[in-house]
Design a protein around this motif. Structure first.
Motif, PDB file in Angstrom:
ATOM      1  N   ALA A   1     -29.559 -73.738  50.571  1.00 37.24           N
ATOM      2  CA  ALA A   1     -28.967 -72.902  49.525  1.00 37.24           C
ATOM      3  C   ALA A   1     -28.171 -71.737  50.100  1.00 37.24           C
ATOM      4  O   ALA A   1     -27.700 -70.873  49.348  1.00 37.24           O
ATOM      5  CB  ALA A   1     -30.080 -72.380  48.604  1.00 37.24           C
ATOM      6  N   GLY A   2     -28.041 -71.697  51.418  1.00 36.62           N
ATOM      7  CA  GLY A   2     -27.261 -70.651  52.053  1.00 36.62           C
ATOM      8  C   GLY A   2     -27.997 -69.340  52.247  1.00 36.62           C
ATOM      9  O   GLY A   2     -27.374 -68.295  52.457  1.00 36.62           O
ATOM     10  N   LYS A   3     -29.314 -69.380  52.194  1.00 38.70           N
ATOM     11  CA  LYS A   3     -30.109 -68.170  52.321  1.00 38.70           C
ATOM     12  C   LYS A   3     -30.681 -68.033  53.729  1.00 38.70           C
ATOM     13  O   LYS A   3     -30.882 -69.016  54.439  1.00 38.70           O
ATOM     14  CB  LYS A   3     -31.256 -68.181  51.303  1.00 38.70           C
ATOM     15  N   ALA A   4     -30.971 -66.800  54.133  1.00 36.86           N
ATOM     16  CA  ALA A   4     -31.657 -66.550  55.404  1.00 36.86           C
ATOM     17  C   ALA A   4     -33.150 -66.807  55.210  1.00 36.86           C
ATOM     18  O   ALA A   4     -33.664 -66.754  54.084  1.00 36.86           O
ATOM     19  CB  ALA A   4     -31.413 -65.121  55.869  1.00 36.86           C
ATOM     20  N   VAL A   5     -33.842 -67.075  56.318  1.00 44.30           N
ATOM     21  CA  VAL A   5     -35.268 -67.399  56.268  1.00 44.30           C
ATOM     22  C   VAL A   5     -36.051 -66.507  57.222  1.00 44.30           C
ATOM     23  O   VAL A   5     -35.672 -66.356  58.391  1.00 44.30           O
ATOM     24  CB  VAL A   5     -35.504 -68.878  56.636  1.00 44.30           C
ATOM     25  N   PHE A   6     -37.113 -65.914  56.718  1.00 39.50           N
ATOM     26  CA  PHE A   6     -38.060 -65.149  57.521  1.00 39.50           C
ATOM     27  C   PHE A   6     -39.413 -65.788  57.281  1.00 39.50           C
ATOM     28  O   PHE A   6     -39.938 -65.763  56.159  1.00 39.50           O
ATOM     29  CB  PHE A   6     -38.060 -63.683  57.089  1.00 39.50           C
ATOM     30  N   CYS A   7     -39.978 -66.421  58.314  1.00 36.51           N
ATOM     31  CA  CYS A   7     -41.137 -67.296  58.129  1.00 36.51           C
ATOM     32  C   CYS A   7     -42.357 -66.779  58.876  1.00 36.51           C
ATOM     33  O   CYS A   7     -42.232 -66.202  59.962  1.00 36.51           O
ATOM     34  CB  CYS A   7     -40.778 -68.691  58.641  1.00 36.51           C
ATOM     35  N   GLU A   8     -43.524 -67.006  58.293  1.00 38.54           N
ATOM     36  CA  GLU A   8     -44.750 -66.780  59.036  1.00 38.54           C
ATOM     37  C   GLU A   8     -44.896 -67.853  60.109  1.00 38.54           C
ATOM     38  O   GLU A   8     -44.356 -68.948  60.000  1.00 38.54           O
ATOM     39  CB  GLU A   8     -45.963 -66.799  58.105  1.00 38.54           C
ATOM     40  N   LYS A   9     -45.655 -67.535  61.154  1.00 39.63           N
ATOM     41  CA  LYS A   9     -45.941 -68.536  62.168  1.00 39.63           C
ATOM     42  C   LYS A   9     -47.187 -69.319  61.738  1.00 39.63           C
ATOM     43  O   LYS A   9     -47.953 -68.841  60.894  1.00 39.63           O
ATOM     44  CB  LYS A   9     -46.112 -67.886  63.556  1.00 39.63           C
ATOM     45  N   PRO A  10     -47.352 -70.538  62.253  1.00 35.30           N
ATOM     46  CA  PRO A  10     -46.406 -71.294  63.062  1.00 35.30           C
ATOM     47  C   PRO A  10     -45.284 -71.860  62.199  1.00 35.30           C
ATOM     48  O   PRO A  10     -45.411 -71.940  60.973  1.00 35.30           O
ATOM     49  CB  PRO A  10     -47.270 -72.417  63.638  1.00 35.30           C
ATOM     50  N   LEU A  11     -44.193 -72.251  62.855  1.00 32.69           N
ATOM     51  CA  LEU A  11     -43.083 -72.825  62.104  1.00 32.69           C
ATOM     52  C   LEU A  11     -43.519 -74.050  61.315  1.00 32.69           C
ATOM     53  O   LEU A  11     -43.095 -74.256  60.181  1.00 32.69           O
ATOM     54  CB  LEU A  11     -41.967 -73.231  63.075  1.00 32.69           C
ATOM     55  N   ALA A  12     -44.344 -74.890  61.932  1.00 34.77           N
ATOM     56  CA  ALA A  12     -44.740 -76.153  61.306  1.00 34.77           C
ATOM     57  C   ALA A  12     -46.066 -76.592  61.896  1.00 34.77           C
ATOM     58  O   ALA A  12     -46.580 -75.982  62.833  1.00 34.77           O
ATOM     59  CB  ALA A  12     -43.667 -77.212  61.556  1.00 34.77           C
ATOM     60  N   VAL A  13     -46.604 -77.679  61.360  1.00 35.43           N
ATOM     61  CA  VAL A  13     -47.809 -78.264  61.948  1.00 35.43           C
ATOM     62  C   VAL A  13     -47.446 -79.457  62.827  1.00 35.43           C
ATOM     63  O   VAL A  13     -48.312 -80.033  63.486  1.00 35.43           O
ATOM     64  CB  VAL A  13     -48.815 -78.688  60.862  1.00 35.43           C
ATOM     65  N   ASP A  14     -46.178 -79.824  62.836  1.00 30.14           N
ATOM     66  CA  ASP A  14     -45.686 -80.937  63.636  1.00 30.14           C
ATOM     67  C   ASP A  14     -44.630 -80.413  64.607  1.00 30.14           C
ATOM     68  O   ASP A  14     -43.593 -79.900  64.187  1.00 30.14           O
ATOM     69  CB  ASP A  14     -45.085 -82.003  62.723  1.00 30.14           C
TER      70      ASP A  14
ATOM     71  N   ALA B   1     -40.320 -68.534  68.710  1.00 26.33           N
ATOM     72  CA  ALA B   1     -41.481 -69.008  67.952  1.00 26.33           C
ATOM     73  C   ALA B   1     -41.826 -70.447  68.317  1.00 26.33           C
ATOM     74  O   ALA B   1     -43.008 -70.806  68.409  1.00 26.33           O
ATOM     75  CB  ALA B   1     -41.207 -68.894  66.459  1.00 26.33           C
ATOM     76  N   LEU B   2     -40.813 -71.272  68.537  1.00 28.20           N
ATOM     77  CA  LEU B   2     -41.061 -72.655  68.935  1.00 28.20           C
ATOM     78  C   LEU B   2     -41.727 -72.711  70.302  1.00 28.20           C
ATOM     79  O   LEU B   2     -42.673 -73.492  70.505  1.00 28.20           O
ATOM     80  CB  LEU B   2     -39.752 -73.441  68.951  1.00 28.20           C
TER      81      LEU B   2
END
Length: 324
Positions: free
Chosen positions: A90-103, A310-311
């Motif tokens: 959608a063209g938005k910025a992302v600020f994420c909690e860790k971890p990025l993913a479980v995979d 983060a990765l």
């Protein structure tokens, strides 16, 4: 988005979501405006409505994303990338909690897709105590680095204030103290010392179906040896941690999240006289994190943890957890 303000939306109304929401509400509206919050849990949304009735409660994730310039994702880890991809599309910025993913493979793919349009919430990026450590290091107090140690311990897991989230925090798929806590100190190590290599580790799972209760690991950061130990039931404290950097001229350490200390010539430790307890230090760090979020959203240089950082942390964390 205007030149002076961003709209900030939050997915997830748990402990971290509410903490970040309150921090965002404390910011000047000309810098950051809360676009709303959404959580699939009706109980969580009712709690927010009762505590913060003026905060818009969006109907679903899509509505939240549409109303926001930047989307903060504080839902359980398995849902992170679904929300993040929708926000980026959608063209938005992302600020994420860790971890990025479980995979890990999916996390790698996402980092390639997202490039520089996202960041991860490692508050040590904005910590006053970490800034003090950096000052001491740059002043030559440590000299040539020779060793890093990371030690964490907990009376119980999850910690007492996290018990409502035990359903996922104490399960192997998404939870455990290595993902929740050790990751912060690995981020700190990588940022201050250098890239990781050469991991050897062991994790213990004595309780069937539950997350790890002990880890031991060695690796290097920028060629410097790093030791990591973590355990549950080995302290009376809810949460105890020490990060130490030693060198040929001295040593510095961070104790219990917010206390910067340096070693005197006699071997005793001197605490930064300006050190704050964590309950006072946290709001300052979150304010500085949100200042970074505004820069991220505008496409400006920022100090937040990058997706690549983060990765790198997540790859070490998951490798430790698989070593059993």
């Amino acid at each position: 988005m205007t030149d002076t303000s961003i709209s900030f939306g939050l997915i997830g109304a748990g402990i971290m979501g509410e903490r970040m929401l309150r921090a965002a509400l404390a910011q000047p509206v000309e810098a950051l405006r809360v676009a709303g919050i959404w959580d699939p849990s009706e109980e969580a949304m009712e709690r927010i409505a009762a505590a913060l009735p003026d905060v818009p409660r969006q109907a679903d994730a899509a509505s939240l994303i549409a109303a926001s310039d930047c989307v903060y994702i504080a839902s359980p880890p398995s849902s992170h990338l679904g929300h993040a991809r929708a926000a980026l599309a959608a063209g938005k910025a992302v600020f994420c909690e860790k971890p990025l993913a479980v995979d890990i493979a999916d996390a790698r793919a996402f980092v390639t897709e997202a490039k520089e349009r996202g960041a991860v919430n490692f508050p040590f990026a904005s910590s006053l105590a970490v800034a003090k450590l950096q000052d001491w290091i740059e002043a030559g107090h440590v000299g040539t680095a020779s060793r890093v140690s990371i030690e964490v311990a907990f009376a119980t897991w999850p910690r007492s204030w996290q018990i409502d989230a035990a359903g996922w925090l104490d399960r192997t798929a998404q939870g455990g103290f290595t993902r929740e806590v050790v990751s912060h100190f690995l981020f700190l190590t990588r940022r201050l010392v250098g890239p990781f290599a050469g991991l050897s580790a062991k994790a213990a799972y004595p309780e069937e179906g539950k997350s790890e209760r002990r880890i031991d690991a060695t690796l290097t950061a920028g060629g410097v040896p790093v030791t990591v130990t973590g355990s549950v039931g080995t302290t009376t404290k809810d949460d105890h941690n020490v990060w130490t950097l030693e060198g040929d001229k001295g040593a510095v350490r961070l104790c219990d999240w917010s206390h910067a200390e340096r070693r005197r010539p006699d071997g005793s430790w001197e605490r930064d006289p300006d050190a704050l307890p964590q309950d006072q230090a946290r709001p300052i760090a979150l304010k500085r994190q949100l200042e970074g979020v505004a820069k991220l959203t505008r496409g400006e240089p920022h100090h937040l943890a990058t997706l690549s950082e983060a990765l790198a942390v997540q790859e070490i964390v998951e490798a430790i957890l698989k070593a059993h």
